[in-house]
Design an enzyme around this catalytic site. Sequence first.
Site, PDB file in Angstrom:
ATOM      1  N   SER A   1       0.183 -47.939  12.696  1.00  0.00           N
ATOM      2  CA  SER A   1      -0.441 -48.952  11.843  1.00  0.00           C
ATOM      3  C   SER A   1      -1.842 -49.285  12.362  1.00  0.00           C
ATOM      4  O   SER A   1      -2.557 -50.057  11.755  1.00  0.00           O
ATOM      5  CB  SER A   1       0.415 -50.224  11.807  1.00  0.00           C
ATOM      6  N   ASN A   2      -2.234 -48.649  13.460  1.00  0.00           N
ATOM      7  CA  ASN A   2      -3.486 -48.968  14.146  1.00  0.00           C
ATOM      8  C   ASN A   2      -4.557 -47.901  13.854  1.00  0.00           C
ATOM      9  O   ASN A   2      -4.516 -46.817  14.419  1.00  0.00           O
ATOM     10  CB  ASN A   2      -3.222 -49.061  15.657  1.00  0.00           C
TER      11      ASN A   2
ATOM     12  N   ASP B   1       2.573 -44.463  22.218  1.00  0.00           N
ATOM     13  CA  ASP B   1       2.894 -45.794  22.696  1.00  0.00           C
ATOM     14  C   ASP B   1       2.256 -45.913  24.070  1.00  0.00           C
ATOM     15  O   ASP B   1       2.177 -44.919  24.801  1.00  0.00           O
ATOM     16  CB  ASP B   1       4.404 -46.032  22.765  1.00  0.00           C
TER      17      ASP B   1
ATOM     18  N   TYR C   1      -7.045 -53.693  24.925  1.00  0.00           N
ATOM     19  CA  TYR C   1      -7.347 -54.138  26.278  1.00  0.00           C
ATOM     20  C   TYR C   1      -8.605 -53.478  26.859  1.00  0.00           C
ATOM     21  O   TYR C   1      -8.948 -53.715  28.021  1.00  0.00           O
ATOM     22  CB  TYR C   1      -6.155 -53.868  27.207  1.00  0.00           C
ATOM     23  N   ASP C   2      -9.293 -52.663  26.077  1.00  0.00           N
ATOM     24  CA  ASP C   2     -10.485 -51.960  26.574  1.00  0.00           C
ATOM     25  C   ASP C   2     -11.534 -52.883  27.205  1.00  0.00           C
ATOM     26  O   ASP C   2     -12.148 -52.514  28.203  1.00  0.00           O
ATOM     27  CB  ASP C   2     -11.126 -51.109  25.480  1.00  0.00           C
TER      28      ASP C   2
ATOM     29  N   HIS D   1      -6.070 -42.665  29.809  1.00  0.00           N
ATOM     30  CA  HIS D   1      -4.650 -42.333  29.830  1.00  0.00           C
ATOM     31  C   HIS D   1      -4.252 -41.606  28.544  1.00  0.00           C
ATOM     32  O   HIS D   1      -3.487 -40.649  28.577  1.00  0.00           O
ATOM     33  CB  HIS D   1      -3.826 -43.610  30.009  1.00  0.00           C
TER      34      HIS D   1
END
Length: 188
Positions: free
Chosen positions: A12-13, A69, A143-144, A167
Amino acid sequence: MQQLFDIYFVSSNKHKYQEVKKILNTFGIEIGFFKTELEEIQSNSLKDIAKKKAKDAFSKCKKPLIIEDDGLFIDSLSGFPGPYSSYVFQTIGNVGILNLLKNNRKAKFESIITFCDKKNLQSFNAKISGTISKSLKGKGWGYDPIFTPINSSKTFAELKNKNQLSHRYKALKKFSKWYLDRQESNDL
């Protein structure tokens, strides 16, 4: 004319999709975007969450796909938010995380890419160590703006080459090697 894709990225992102698309294009893999909400089980295991999401995605998309994820694991918070990173971001955000931290700011980001089709369910994970900044830095998503990778003085949001060291990049690189090897051997 309908666009043909090697595989679909289900999420959804849209920010995550755009990042994944750029990275996979460097490996010669074209992806489409299948935008949907996926069931996210509550578990301490990113891998279990990713596998369940991939199965849910395949039941909706019916095409070869990948999901991603990830989790931010902060040492001084005993690995919190970890697999609950998305929920924590939605509820307290980056500012809430910054307010929880004192001196020990060590953290790691982990990404799990899971491929699913009619006969395969395969996961690829990667981690990157770093620290949590003392303030928001740069304009990025998730969170970047607060995660500074090891050997850098800039957050992911400030880095121009994030997609070559994150990552997510490392996990997608592992997936790409597997996927392209399987395609060459006609095993997909």
